[in-house]
Design a protein around this motif. Structure first.
Motif, short mmCIF file in Angstrom:
data_model
loop_
_atom_site.label_atom_id
_atom_site.label_comp_id
_atom_site.label_asym_id
_atom_site.label_seq_id
_atom_site.Cartn_x
_atom_site.Cartn_y
_atom_site.Cartn_z
N VAL A 107 0.85 -1.21 0.00
CA VAL A 107 0.00 0.00 0.00
C VAL A 107 0.88 1.25 0.00
CG1 VAL A 107 -1.66 1.36 1.34
CG2 VAL A 107 -1.94 -1.12 1.17
N GLN A 108 1.97 1.20 0.77
CA GLN A 108 2.86 2.38 0.83
C GLN A 108 3.38 2.74 -0.56
OE1 GLN A 108 6.53 2.30 0.53
NE2 GLN A 108 6.69 4.50 0.88
N LYS A 109 3.70 1.71 -1.35
CA LYS A 109 4.22 1.98 -2.71
C LYS A 109 3.11 2.52 -3.62
CE LYS A 109 7.73 -1.71 -2.75
NZ LYS A 109 7.18 -2.70 -1.78
N GLY A 110 1.91 1.99 -3.43
CA GLY A 110 0.77 2.41 -4.27
C GLY A 110 -0.32 1.36 -4.17
N LEU A 137 -6.32 0.39 5.29
CA LEU A 137 -6.69 1.77 5.61
C LEU A 137 -5.69 2.42 6.57
CD1 LEU A 137 -8.48 4.16 5.16
CD2 LEU A 137 -10.17 3.19 6.74
N ALA A 140 -2.82 3.32 4.33
CA ALA A 140 -3.20 4.45 3.47
C ALA A 140 -3.26 5.74 4.29
CB ALA A 140 -4.55 4.17 2.80
N ALA A 141 -3.83 5.66 5.49
CA ALA A 141 -3.95 6.85 6.33
C ALA A 141 -2.57 7.39 6.71
CB ALA A 141 -4.76 6.55 7.59
N CYS A 143 0.04 7.13 4.85
CA CYS A 143 0.57 7.80 3.66
C CYS A 143 0.06 9.24 3.61
CB CYS A 143 0.20 7.02 2.40
SG CYS A 143 1.16 5.50 2.27
N MET A 144 -1.10 9.49 4.24
CA MET A 144 -1.59 10.87 4.39
C MET A 144 -0.87 11.58 5.53
SD MET A 144 -5.44 12.30 5.34
CE MET A 144 -5.61 11.31 6.83
N ASN A 146 1.92 11.04 7.11
CA ASN A 146 3.35 11.24 6.84
C ASN A 146 3.58 12.41 5.88
OD1 ASN A 146 4.13 7.64 6.66
ND2 ASN A 146 3.69 8.89 8.42
N ARG A 147 2.76 12.46 4.82
CA ARG A 147 2.92 13.54 3.83
C ARG A 147 2.49 14.89 4.39
NH1 ARG A 147 2.70 9.00 0.88
NH2 ARG A 147 3.55 9.00 -1.24
N TYR A 148 1.52 14.88 5.28
CA TYR A 148 1.07 16.13 5.92
C TYR A 148 2.23 16.68 6.76
CZ TYR A 148 -2.47 19.03 8.46
OH TYR A 148 -3.22 20.05 9.00
#
Lengths: 192, 192
Positions: A107-110, A137, A140-141, A143-144, A146-148
């Motif tokens: 999921v982390q990759k895509g 989820l 995926a969350a 990945c949000m 971390n990017r935030y």
């Protein structure tokens, strides 16, 4: 230095959530639902998935914040997190958790990197549909999250000794808007 | 075929949110806050960022769902979305929006890919701290939504003619739990 003017006394995501409390609220609720449950996956297992994905995303703040919470739940001085990150194949976790961590890594990759074989492997070791849903989820969350944190270059305490105290607070009271904005903790009243 | 047993009559994220309504609620609230506001960025600009990130993440369902909403707001038969995706450098958007789409594209790759130069460029074209915050969080949130949709291999309608109808409903009523779970729309009451 953060890309926008935030309260620099607050670390990582807490400074961003104080900057914009409106979006902090549902993000706190989502974190609580995903990480503060023992339904299927334990709280320690959920935090381990979050930590592993944050490590893969190279998010120092989230990796160490959530790694410290795993250590808090397991009272193991970070041993399991260190072993999973160093060598997942040989880490002392169940086959089910290992298979779910592999799904989380995909999921982390895509999203499309998750294969039917990976999911079937997790199921063969006893993962339910809910476990797979929650793993995807959580990954995926993060990945949000971390990017935030890194996308706005929020402050990251480099001193690892500062993480366990906050981890203990979350282990005791859970996530909630108060964690991020220093509001009166709602969780206190609910737990009272 | 989806990796878990979901209602296959529902497309994409709606099937997942019906599978787990508990987490659907804060995700719907977050989508509403990020996408249904004209504070700084317009609703069309916010949806354009979401569409662009979904395109970069190769999430067919999200790209076309949100692209159709942009087209709905602009009433332009998908012209702007097509141009942005084809060639951002020469797309007919303002310098500010172009700079913010570049920031969003970096967030898609990873939080640390966002550079001070990219943020300063956006600021020089008039982007406020709130615009930059919202751009980074919209891009980060779609790195979550996209991975949720594709990580569980949810059904994706290949027929593009099915997207505009749903887009119109969202343009009219916003996101909310009801969008995903077929519950009575709360937004209706609020708008009444």
């Amino acid at each position: 230095m953060p890309h926008i003017k935030v309260n620099e006394d607050l670390p990582g995501i807490r400074s961003l959530m104080a900057f914009n409390p409106e979006t902090a609220a549902p993000m706190g609720v989502l974190a609580n639902l995903l990480l503060r449950s023992n339904d299927g996956l334990t709280m320690a297992e959920r935090e381990l998935i979050a930590t592993y994905v944050s490590y893969l995303n190279d998010c120092f703040y989230c990796q160490h914040s959530h790694g410290a919470i795993v250590a808090c739940y397991l009272n193991d001085n970070n041993k399991l997190v260190d072993e999973v990150i160093k060598d997942l194949d040989h880490a002392p976790v169940s086959d089910k958790i290992k298979a779910l961590l592999i799904v989380a890594g995909s999921v982390q990759k895509g999203g499309k990197q998750v294969t039917t074989e990976q999911v079937e492997a997790a199921k063969s070791f006893g993962a339910s549909d809910k476990d797979i849903h929650d793993t995807v989820l959580i990954a995926a969350a993060f990945c949000m999250f971390n990017r935030y944190v890194d996308g706005l270059a929020s402050n990251t305490p480099a001193d690892l000794s500062s993480y366990p105290l906050r981890a203990q607070q979350i282990a005791d009271k859970g996530y909630g808007n108060h964690i991020f904005t220093n509001k009166q903790p709602v969780a206190d009243e609910q737990q009272a």
